[in-house]
Every structure is written in C-alpha cells, then in structure tokens.
Design a protein around this motif. Structure first.
Motif, mmCIF file in Angstrom:
data_model
loop_
_atom_site.group_PDB
_atom_site.id
_atom_site.type_symbol
_atom_site.label_atom_id
_atom_site.label_comp_id
_atom_site.label_asym_id
_atom_site.label_seq_id
_atom_site.Cartn_x
_atom_site.Cartn_y
_atom_site.Cartn_z
ATOM 1 N N ASN A 18 10.254 5.155 -3.562
ATOM 2 C CA ASN A 18 9.839 4.159 -2.569
ATOM 3 C C ASN A 18 11.069 3.434 -2.023
ATOM 4 O O ASN A 18 12.055 3.270 -2.736
ATOM 5 N N GLU A 24 -0.958 8.921 1.130
ATOM 6 C CA GLU A 24 -0.926 9.983 0.107
ATOM 7 C C GLU A 24 -1.291 11.331 0.725
ATOM 8 O O GLU A 24 -0.664 12.353 0.458
ATOM 9 N N LEU A 47 -1.140 4.589 7.619
ATOM 10 C CA LEU A 47 -0.903 3.415 6.770
ATOM 11 C C LEU A 47 -1.549 2.166 7.354
ATOM 12 O O LEU A 47 -2.222 1.404 6.646
ATOM 13 N N GLU A 88 0.815 -1.226 0.000
ATOM 14 C CA GLU A 88 0.000 0.000 0.000
ATOM 15 C C GLU A 88 0.847 1.273 0.000
ATOM 16 O O GLU A 88 0.525 2.247 -0.675
ATOM 17 N N TYR A 89 1.959 1.249 0.749
ATOM 18 C CA TYR A 89 2.747 2.489 0.689
ATOM 19 C C TYR A 89 3.545 2.572 -0.617
ATOM 20 O O TYR A 89 3.842 3.681 -1.097
ATOM 21 N N THR A 108 -3.258 3.128 1.553
ATOM 22 C CA THR A 108 -2.725 4.059 0.545
ATOM 23 C C THR A 108 -3.264 5.498 0.649
ATOM 24 O O THR A 108 -2.465 6.448 0.658
ATOM 25 N N GLN A 161 2.186 1.719 -3.423
ATOM 26 C CA GLN A 161 1.144 2.308 -4.286
ATOM 27 C C GLN A 161 1.122 3.818 -4.136
ATOM 28 O O GLN A 161 1.041 4.548 -5.122
ATOM 29 N N ALA A 162 1.188 4.264 -2.891
ATOM 30 C CA ALA A 162 1.169 5.716 -2.636
ATOM 31 C C ALA A 162 2.373 6.372 -3.304
ATOM 32 O O ALA A 162 2.249 7.431 -3.931
ATOM 33 N N HIS A 170 1.650 6.545 -7.074
ATOM 34 C CA HIS A 170 0.659 7.580 -7.422
ATOM 35 C C HIS A 170 1.255 8.978 -7.293
ATOM 36 O O HIS A 170 0.980 9.852 -8.102
#
Ligand SMILES: Cc1cc2nc3c(=O)[nH]c(=O)nc-3n(C[C@H](O)[C@H](O)[C@H](O)COP(=O)(O)O)c2cc1C
Length: 318
Positions: free
Chosen positions: A94, A281, A272, A82-83, A277, A85-86, A89
């Motif tokens: 990362n 964000e 988180l 999920e992080y 995500t 993904q952030a 986006h």
C-alpha cells in the motif's frame, strides 16, 4: 482514446485528463499501447507473481498508488482506508500520499504494509517529523515525492496552505540517512532522468519511483520510455514505476523494461470512489490475471525472469 473523466469532489481536488498535447498522461498511454509482445510458449510455465521486498512477501508486484485527499471528496465513505483494506486483503504493498499525521494514523491502523510519501515541504522539520511519525506507526517505508515542488505558475507550489520546496542532493542524502536511523527504507518518488536517478543512487536512496506524477511535467517523457536508461544507473536501488498502469498488460511492459514493481493509479479510482474496497480488489485481481497471462505466454516463470527482448516497438525489438 482520451476521455474527459469526471470525478466527484470539489473542483480541482482530483486530477482529470486535460485534452492537450502537453498532457504527459496522453503520451504515456500512447507509448505503452504501441509496445507489442512476441510469444515464447514452448516449455513455458504458469507464472508465479509473488514478490519479496525488504524482507516481506507480497502476492503481486502490482501495488496501490500514493493517493491523498480522497476522504475530502464529500463521499459517505472513506476511500483512503478502503484501498488500504484492499491492499491488506490482497497482500500487496500500500502507498499513501499527502495526509496529516492524524489522517495517516487512521490509514496505518488498517494494517497494510504501507509506504508513506511525504511532500517536499519547504520546512524540513515537518518532513522529518512526518517521517518519524510514519516510523512510530510501523510504516513499511517512507519517501518524498521529489517532483512536486514547482507549481503550474512556475513558482514553488503551495498545497493545503503548506509551502513546498526543492530538494538538493545533500537534502536527499540527509533524509535517506534519517530514514536509515528510523529503520525504514527511503523512496524518492518522481524520478524521470538518469541524472536524478544517479544522484539518488549516490545519496543512499533505497528505491526510486520512475514517474511523472500523473503529468505534473508538461510533455514529460513516458516512464516506460526512459526506464531502461534509468535502470542502468540505479545500482542496488529498487526501481518502481507508475503512470497509466491501467491494466496488467501495462504492468507487464514496465516489468519487462526493468521495473521491480509498479503502482496502478487512476485506474482504480472510479471503482474506489463508487464501491470502495471490493471494487479495488476486483480490479487488482483482474490486473494480476492479465499480468500472469502475459508472463505465461512469454516464458516468464517468475518476477526475476522478465526479458525486454520480447517487446517490439514500431516493427523492431525494443
Ligand atoms: C487523487 C490523487 C491524489 C494523489 N496524491 C499524491 C500525493 O499526495 N503524493 C504523490 O506522490 N502522488 C500523488 N498522486 C499521484 C499518484 O501517486 C501517481 O503518481 C499517479 O496517479 C500515477 O498516474 P496514473 O494515475 O495515470 O496511474 C495522486 C494522484 C491522484 C489521482
């Protein structure tokens, strides 16, 4: 003020802030909070946060942390992906810490520009094979958290049943050279002295992270305090910093003191773990706005224009 933080998951999995003077996170927080900023408003511009790093463009110098193990916290979602993904986006860098190859592959699949940080395993073959795996999964860079060798009992640490070791200057040179062969920049995470920084520079390391790894070293000097000294011996290496980057103002101070980019850490953790995500964000967007605001107020139009003379500490210029 320090708060007793409570995270979910098995006991000991996720570091909390112990209430002790030896806790480096406490000193780091206090030091950052005591740095003040003067205003240089005349002729200023709205700041541009975009960052070029190793041939790629990013929207901000605020990066994700090298977290690990969060998918084992017993939640019904997957924080590690999920992080990532952030990061994807948002268009920021990362980072991933200790994960098996199989789990790393799932995170890499998300498609963020990811730096994989590998433990300093006593078994160097394991380090090399995880580096090669990262390259095969198009990692942006690879590195070792060189500061994770000694455990709280003073012996070599063991994590997930794996024995860790210490690295020599020659070992670092060897892994930096292997990384070059694999076509990836090599990062040494956990540098907190000019001595270690100079060794990394000589060994051909591409970037260091000035960090105490959320307080592994009791009474560790705050990264912000030592950063200017380390910067002087860093040569062409990129200098990143982390620890207690809890908002965009902390990021500003570290950038003004010489960091090329910073990672936020536990500041993104509550959101988180709870909401995944979107919460990450939101937090990073807020941090970007805070960083941009201070850059605007101090005449820093872009990332190459930071100036440490805007900072004050205890009534004097830093
Ligand atoms: C749950 C968790 C797991 C972490 N795992 C790793 C890891 O595997 N490798 C690593 O280099 N750092 C790891 N770190 C340390 C972070 O990368 C970072 O250095 C630290 O959290 C920064 O301090 P802060 O949390 O005060 O911002 C971890 C941190 C947390 C909170």
């Amino acid at each position: 003020m320090e708060k007793e933080a409570k995270w979910p998951g098995p006991e000991g999995l996720i570091p909390v802030l112990p209430k002790a003077a030896s806790n480096a996170s406490w000193h780091t927080r206090r030091f950052l909070d005591e740095i003040l900023i003067e205003e240089r408003i005349i002729g200023t511009h709205v700041a541009d946060l975009t960052m070029q790093l190793w041939g790629k463009n990013f929207t901000s110098p605020i990066m994700m942390p090298a977290f690990s193990h969060l998918n084992k916290a017993g939640l019904d979602h997957q924080p590690m992906e999920e992080y990532a993904q952030a990061a994807k986006h948002l268009g920021i860098v990362n980072w991933v810490g200790m994960e098996s190859d199989e789990d790393y592959a799932k995170i890499a699949e998300v498609g963020a520009e990811t730096i994989r940080i590998i433990k300093p395993f006593a078994d160097h073959e394991k380090i090399s094979s995880q580096m090669a795996f990262a390259a095969a999964h198009r990692a942006f860079a690879v590195g070792i958290d060189i500061d994770h060798s000694i455990g709280t009992d003073g012996e070599l640490d063991v994590v997930d049943g794996e024995k860790l070791g210490t690295l020599t200057a020659q070992d670092i040179e060897k892994f930096a050279a292997f990384s070059r062969e694999l076509g990836m920049p090599f990062v040494a995470k956990g540098v907190l002295s000019t001595q270690d920084a100079a060794i990394c520079q000589k060994a051909g390391v591409d970037a260091i992270v000035v960090s105490h790894h959320h307080g592994r070293l009791p009474f560790a000097v705050p990264p912000a305090m030592i950063l200017p000294e380390i910067k002087k011996v860093s040569g062409k290496m990129k200098v990143f910093a982390d620890c207690s980057v809890d908002d965009g103002r902390d990021a500003y101070k570290l950038m003004a003191l010489g960091a090329d980019a910073v990672s936020t850490g536990r500041a993104i953790l509550p959101g988180l773990l709870k909401d995944g995500t979107p919460a990450v964000e939101k937090k990073i967007r807020q941090m970007n706005a805070q960083l941009k605001e201070l850059m605007g107020y101090t005449g820093v139009a872009a990332l190459d224009a930071f100036d440490p003379t805007v900072l004050w500490y205890h009534g004097r210029h830093f």
